[in-house]
Design an enzyme around this catalytic site. Structure first.
Site, PDB file in Angstrom:
ATOM      1  N   TRP A  20       0.755  -1.320   0.102  1.00  0.00           N
ATOM      2  CA  TRP A  20       0.055   0.041  -0.122  1.00  0.00           C
ATOM      3  C   TRP A  20       0.930   1.352   0.012  1.00  0.00           C
ATOM      4  O   TRP A  20       0.280   2.326  -0.122  1.00  0.00           O
ATOM      5  CB  TRP A  20      -0.846   0.021   1.050  1.00  0.00           C
ATOM      6  CG  TRP A  20      -0.262  -0.354   2.591  1.00  0.00           C
ATOM      7  CD1 TRP A  20       0.215   0.471   3.324  1.00  0.00           C
ATOM      8  CD2 TRP A  20      -0.134  -1.420   3.085  1.00  0.00           C
ATOM      9  NE1 TRP A  20       0.637  -0.286   4.312  1.00  0.00           N
ATOM     10  CE2 TRP A  20       0.578  -1.481   4.188  1.00  0.00           C
ATOM     11  CE3 TRP A  20      -0.750  -2.977   2.635  1.00  0.00           C
ATOM     12  CZ2 TRP A  20       0.881  -2.383   4.957  1.00  0.00           C
ATOM     13  CZ3 TRP A  20      -0.468  -3.933   3.704  1.00  0.00           C
ATOM     14  CH2 TRP A  20       0.229  -3.862   4.748  1.00  0.00           C
ATOM     15  N   ARG A  21       2.242   1.148   0.045  1.00  0.00           N
ATOM     16  CA  ARG A  21       3.015   2.365  -0.073  1.00  0.00           C
ATOM     17  C   ARG A  21       3.498   2.624  -1.316  1.00  0.00           C
ATOM     18  O   ARG A  21       4.012   3.566  -1.683  1.00  0.00           O
ATOM     19  CB  ARG A  21       4.432   2.020   0.898  1.00  0.00           C
ATOM     20  CG  ARG A  21       3.904   2.188   2.479  1.00  0.00           C
ATOM     21  CD  ARG A  21       5.227   2.339   3.127  1.00  0.00           C
ATOM     22  NE  ARG A  21       5.185   2.474   4.574  1.00  0.00           N
ATOM     23  CZ  ARG A  21       5.706   2.419   5.528  1.00  0.00           C
ATOM     24  NH1 ARG A  21       7.038   1.901   5.310  1.00  0.00           N
ATOM     25  NH2 ARG A  21       5.441   2.623   6.862  1.00  0.00           N
ATOM     26  N   GLU A  33      -4.898   1.287   6.340  1.00  0.00           N
ATOM     27  CA  GLU A  33      -5.071   1.964   7.746  1.00  0.00           C
ATOM     28  C   GLU A  33      -5.841   1.402   8.570  1.00  0.00           C
ATOM     29  O   GLU A  33      -5.744   1.189   9.790  1.00  0.00           O
ATOM     30  CB  GLU A  33      -4.999   3.503   7.585  1.00  0.00           C
ATOM     31  CG  GLU A  33      -3.752   4.089   7.079  1.00  0.00           C
ATOM     32  CD  GLU A  33      -2.527   3.879   7.924  1.00  0.00           C
ATOM     33  OE1 GLU A  33      -2.766   3.805   8.916  1.00  0.00           O
ATOM     34  OE2 GLU A  33      -1.619   4.222   7.307  1.00  0.00           O
ATOM     35  N   GLN A  38      -5.626  -2.460  14.152  1.00  0.00           N
ATOM     36  CA  GLN A  38      -5.337  -3.404  15.540  1.00  0.00           C
ATOM     37  C   GLN A  38      -4.696  -4.707  15.049  1.00  0.00           C
ATOM     38  O   GLN A  38      -4.646  -5.910  15.499  1.00  0.00           O
ATOM     39  CB  GLN A  38      -6.827  -3.830  16.227  1.00  0.00           C
ATOM     40  CG  GLN A  38      -7.043  -2.899  17.218  1.00  0.00           C
ATOM     41  CD  GLN A  38      -8.493  -2.479  17.200  1.00  0.00           C
ATOM     42  OE1 GLN A  38      -8.830  -2.185  15.900  1.00  0.00           O
ATOM     43  NE2 GLN A  38      -8.741  -1.650  18.248  1.00  0.00           N
ATOM     44  N   THR A  39      -3.926  -4.775  13.858  1.00  0.00           N
ATOM     45  CA  THR A  39      -3.408  -5.964  13.280  1.00  0.00           C
ATOM     46  C   THR A  39      -1.969  -5.655  12.806  1.00  0.00           C
ATOM     47  O   THR A  39      -1.750  -4.673  12.293  1.00  0.00           O
ATOM     48  CB  THR A  39      -4.257  -6.325  12.036  1.00  0.00           C
ATOM     49  OG1 THR A  39      -5.651  -6.639  12.377  1.00  0.00           O
ATOM     50  CG2 THR A  39      -3.747  -7.536  11.627  1.00  0.00           C
ATOM     51  N   TYR A 114      -5.646   9.935  14.405  1.00  0.00           N
ATOM     52  CA  TYR A 114      -4.412   9.159  13.856  1.00  0.00           C
ATOM     53  C   TYR A 114      -4.511   8.729  12.471  1.00  0.00           C
ATOM     54  O   TYR A 114      -3.700   8.916  11.607  1.00  0.00           O
ATOM     55  CB  TYR A 114      -3.922   8.053  14.810  1.00  0.00           C
ATOM     56  CG  TYR A 114      -3.036   7.334  14.140  1.00  0.00           C
ATOM     57  CD1 TYR A 114      -1.671   7.441  13.990  1.00  0.00           C
ATOM     58  CD2 TYR A 114      -3.388   6.203  13.590  1.00  0.00           C
ATOM     59  CE1 TYR A 114      -0.878   6.750  13.552  1.00  0.00           C
ATOM     60  CE2 TYR A 114      -2.572   5.293  12.839  1.00  0.00           C
ATOM     61  CZ  TYR A 114      -1.387   5.516  12.957  1.00  0.00           C
ATOM     62  OH  TYR A 114      -0.245   4.664  12.461  1.00  0.00           O
ATOM     63  N   ASP A 132       1.254   8.415  17.300  1.00  0.00           N
ATOM     64  CA  ASP A 132       0.874   7.078  17.797  1.00  0.00           C
ATOM     65  C   ASP A 132       1.967   6.904  18.694  1.00  0.00           C
ATOM     66  O   ASP A 132       2.800   7.714  19.179  1.00  0.00           O
ATOM     67  CB  ASP A 132       0.781   6.051  16.768  1.00  0.00           C
ATOM     68  CG  ASP A 132       2.043   5.540  16.200  1.00  0.00           C
ATOM     69  OD1 ASP A 132       3.066   6.395  16.378  1.00  0.00           O
ATOM     70  OD2 ASP A 132       2.175   4.528  15.578  1.00  0.00           O
ATOM     71  N   CYS A 202      20.602  12.755  20.964  1.00  0.00           N
ATOM     72  CA  CYS A 202      19.514  12.250  21.543  1.00  0.00           C
ATOM     73  C   CYS A 202      19.573  12.674  23.237  1.00  0.00           C
ATOM     74  O   CYS A 202      20.529  12.254  23.832  1.00  0.00           O
ATOM     75  CB  CYS A 202      19.339  10.698  21.263  1.00  0.00           C
ATOM     76  SG  CYS A 202      17.898   9.934  22.399  1.00  0.00           S
TER      77      CYS A 202
HETATM   78  S1  SF4 Z   1      19.644   7.200  20.607  1.00  0.00           S
HETATM   79 FE1  SF4 Z   1      17.639   7.999  21.391  1.00  0.00          FE
HETATM   80  S2  SF4 Z   1      16.510   7.908  19.383  1.00  0.00           S
HETATM   81 FE2  SF4 Z   1      18.205   6.506  18.884  1.00  0.00          FE
HETATM   82  S3  SF4 Z   1      17.245   4.579  19.485  1.00  0.00           S
HETATM   83 FE3  SF4 Z   1      18.241   5.439  21.262  1.00  0.00          FE
HETATM   84  S4  SF4 Z   1      16.813   6.579  22.428  1.00  0.00           S
HETATM   85 FE4  SF4 Z   1      15.993   6.205  20.448  1.00  0.00          FE
END
Ligand code: SF4
Length: 324
Positions: A20-21, A33, A38-39, A114, A132, A202
């Protein structure tokens, strides 16, 4: 924006190739979608193919008897999804075609925020961010956000953030990238931080909070908490203190709360159960009558036992005192 570019780049290299992409037909996208609500992808895939083969257009689906739709759906569970699908197909046909606005898509039976954002971005290129569980997790970790997921505050905060990060010209790739990234790299358990392209910036990784984020809303299920009170009695006097902020019973008075029961203290009740809204208190209560006044921990004061009534106490403490 570094985050957005990294996700797009990651998606271009690692995105899953799903049937579907390969289409922007809103009917095919919508069907995928609803099936995936739920699958899992692995299971949903064959159902999507079966539906597309059986009902290649929304008109075909709309004009089919409900029994036929339900039969094809068999094995996927949550039959309300199939009924909504069928009803929405009739809505779409009545509208004269698939609605091309977010509000229009959102008005279809069985479509929430969503799903509307997913269909809108994929089929129509609408700049609507999907939010989500995967998106919550990636954003909470990368930006170090501790707002408990599942609260109204979090919904607002994460939706606004995702919306700001969404590139207007590539909403579909970004949305699908976020979901795939959350599902395969920044996973709930054991995320692949060591090979993650977002790792250098991060927040969760930098501060060692990967396992702690996202923060879950504390459940409304009562949790148990154990307390031990010692009622000290020396020459008609007893020790109490006023509870501070940041916990239950702020400003109320209580006997000596301790984890170590002094030698010679006598147990009055054990595991006395008292229910608060969000927790069950289990209290051990002791009476201790040393010959002289012992030193008290900070915050406790000596008062005459006869004066005890003048101090506001939690209901639990009143009940315990009755047991003396
Ligand atoms: S570095 Fe941060 S963004 Fe990357 S997988 Fe780990 S927690 Fe997730």
């Amino acid at each position: 924006m570094a985050f957005t570019e990294t996700i797009l780049h990651w998606y271009a290299e690692n995105g899953r190739d799903l049937p579907w992409r390969r289409t922007r037909d809103p009917y095919a996208v919508w069907l995928s979608e609803i099936i995936l609500q739920q699958t899992r992808v692995a299971q949903g895939w064959s159902y999507w193919e079966r539906f597309m083969a059986h009902f290649p257009t929304v008109e075909a689906l709309a004009s089919a008897p409900e029994d036929e739709v339900l039969r094809l759906w068999q094995g996927l569970g949550y039959y309300s999804r199939a009924r909504n699908l069928h009803a929405a197909a009739r809505q779409i046909v009545a509208l004269g075609g698939f609605p091309g606005t977010l509000e229009g898509i959102r008005a279809l039976k069985g479509v929430g925020d969503y799903t509307a954002a997913a269909i809108g971005s994929i089929a129509f290129g609408l700049p609507a961010a999907v939010v989500d569980g995967n998106v919550y997790r990636v954003l909470a970790r990368y930006f170090g956000l501790a707002t408990p997921v599942g609260t109204t505050a979090a919904k607002k905060e994460f939706t606004e953030l995702a919306q700001r990060l969404l590139p207007a010209d590539e909403p579909a790739a970004f949305n699908q990238g976020m979901m795939d990234f959350g599902a395969t790299c920044c996973t709930p358990v054991n995320p692949a931080c060591m090979t993650c392209p977002l790792q250098p910036s991060c927040q969760a990784f930098a501060t060692g909070r990967v396992e702690l984020l996202p923060v879950k809303k504390t459940s409304a299920k009562p949790v148990e908490r154990h307390l031990t009170y010692v009622y000290v009695r020396v020459d008609g006097a007893t020790a109490i203190r006023r509870r501070g902020p940041g916990d239950i019973w702020q400003g109320l008075w209580e006997p000596w709360l301790t984890e170590e029961v002094p030698d010679g203290a006598r147990q009055v009740v054990r595991d006395f159960k008292h229910q608060l809204t969000h927790r069950t208190l289990l209290t051990d209560f002791y009476l201790w009558e040393p010959p002289v006044r012992p030193p008290l921990p900070e915050g406790y004061v000596w008062i005459e036992e006869a004066e005890l009534d003048r101090y506001a106490k939690p209901r639990l403490v009143e009940l315990l005192l009755e047991k003396l």
